[in-house]
Design a protein around this motif. Structure first.
Motif, short mmCIF file in Angstrom:
data_model
loop_
_atom_site.label_atom_id
_atom_site.label_comp_id
_atom_site.label_asym_id
_atom_site.label_seq_id
_atom_site.Cartn_x
_atom_site.Cartn_y
_atom_site.Cartn_z
N UNK A 14 -31.10 17.58 36.54
CA UNK A 14 -29.70 17.44 36.11
C UNK A 14 -30.03 15.75 36.95
N UNK A 15 -30.71 15.20 38.11
CA UNK A 15 -30.50 14.00 38.55
C UNK A 15 -31.57 13.10 37.56
N UNK A 16 -32.32 13.26 36.99
CA UNK A 16 -32.88 13.02 35.82
C UNK A 16 -31.20 12.32 34.99
N UNK B 293 -30.46 8.89 33.84
CA UNK B 293 -30.48 8.66 32.29
C UNK B 293 -28.90 7.59 31.53
N UNK B 294 -28.38 8.65 32.55
CA UNK B 294 -26.27 8.66 31.42
C UNK B 294 -25.92 7.17 32.02
N UNK C 228 -31.90 11.78 24.28
CA UNK C 228 -30.45 12.63 24.40
C UNK C 228 -30.93 14.01 23.86
N UNK C 229 -31.28 14.80 23.43
CA UNK C 229 -31.29 16.09 23.39
C UNK C 229 -32.14 16.32 24.80
N UNK C 230 -32.68 15.89 25.39
CA UNK C 230 -32.90 16.52 26.72
C UNK C 230 -32.15 15.45 27.83
N UNK C 231 -31.17 14.75 27.55
CA UNK C 231 -30.49 14.58 28.86
C UNK C 231 -28.79 15.07 29.13
N UNK C 232 -28.87 15.90 27.74
CA UNK C 232 -27.50 16.34 27.57
C UNK C 232 -27.92 18.23 28.61
N UNK D 103 -28.60 23.79 34.66
CA UNK D 103 -27.54 21.82 35.52
C UNK D 103 -26.95 22.28 37.40
N UNK D 104 -25.86 22.89 36.76
CA UNK D 104 -25.00 23.78 37.84
C UNK D 104 -25.71 23.65 38.93
#
Ligand code: HEM
Length: 233
Positions: free
Chosen positions: A142-144, A148-149, A108-112, A117-118
């Motif tokens: 950002x793609x990853x 992920x989500x 989660x910390x890496x996926x926020x 990312x924009x």
């Protein structure tokens, strides 16, 4: 859509899988792989991308997913063996979900999403240009993060629909009901996502795929594509 799926399950799966593979082939023909000039020998050339727990969990998710996709698809083939794979699939699906959840929650910390990312998303990560310098990215780009989500949502949908299905009829007619079809469609979507994920890792970014060997990838690859992430040696 549900009604159409209920009467053409195998055709929908075959079309979805073939279209995903054709899209990947088309992309590869148009843009080819991402090149990183590096010789992967000598000390300091590799950095750790996955810790041991992450590496083991990634393998378990990979093998678990293949087993579930195989036994799920086997249930769509009409014939006397229709219900044969159900109990194995259902039990292993629950274990798979727990492993996937433990793996994904750890990330989660890496996926926020972060401000950097924009620009990555606006440039589509440079994926649609042959010579673009990749935009800055952290441990996951950002793609990853989108993958992920989306995967977390789809897996939760698979579990919830499975629990509802288990309380209804398992007859061929019962299998045409809403939650059976939702489960099948989500499984189909997950399969398409995994095909694209595997294609991008194995063929477009072959340096990234090395992570499945022992959790390490080339330092040069990380510096180029995940420039904001400080990897451990
Ligand atoms: C989250 C984990 C999962 C759980 C708990 C789960 C559970 C189940 C259960 C209980 C059934 C009914 C089996 C029966 O009793 O006859 C089923 C069917 C099925 N599952 Fe899953 N499953 C999961 C993941 C997946 C995945 C990842 C896929 C595909 C990639 C998938 C594809 C299917 C398909 C195609 C069917 C047959 C549906 C039909 O007959 O229309 N499942 N699943």
């Amino acid at each position: 859509m549900i009604e159409f799926y209920a009467s053409h399950k195998l055709a929908v799966w075959a079309t979805a899988i073939l279209l995903s593979m054709a899209g990947c082939l088309f992309y590869y023909a148009a843009f080819g792989p991402h090149a990183v000039s590096v010789h992967e020998t000598g000390p300091g050339v590799l950095v750790r991308r996955f810790g041991v727990r992450e590496w083991v969990c990634h393998w378990l998710m990979l093998l678990g997913f293949l087993a579930l996709a195989g036994t799920g698809l086997a249930q769509l083939v009409p014939g006397p063996g229709l219900g044969h794979w159900g109990p194995f699939h259902g039990r292993s699906g629950l274990i798979f979900f727990l492993v996937a959840l433990a793996t994904l929650l750890g990330w989660i910390p890496d996926a926020l999403f972060k401000p950097n990312d924009w620009p990555w998303l606006l440039k589509m990560g440079g994926y649609f240009s042959r010579d673009a310098e990749p935009p800055a990215a952290g441990r996951f780009n950002a793609g990853q993060k989108v993958y992920y989500w989306a995967l977390l949502l789809v897996l939760t949908g698979l579990l919830v629909s499975a629990v509802v299905m288990e309380h209804g009829p398992h007859s061929p007619a019962g299998r045409k009901e809403l939650f059976w079809c939702l489960h099948g469609l989500l499984g189909c979507l997950a399969t398409m996502m995994v095909i694209v994920h595997a294609f991008l890792s194995l063929f477009v970014n072959p340096r990234a795929a090395r992570v499945v060997r022992d959790g390490r990838v080339s330092r040069r690859y990380v510096e180029k594509y995940h420039s904001l992430w400080r990897a451990q040696g």
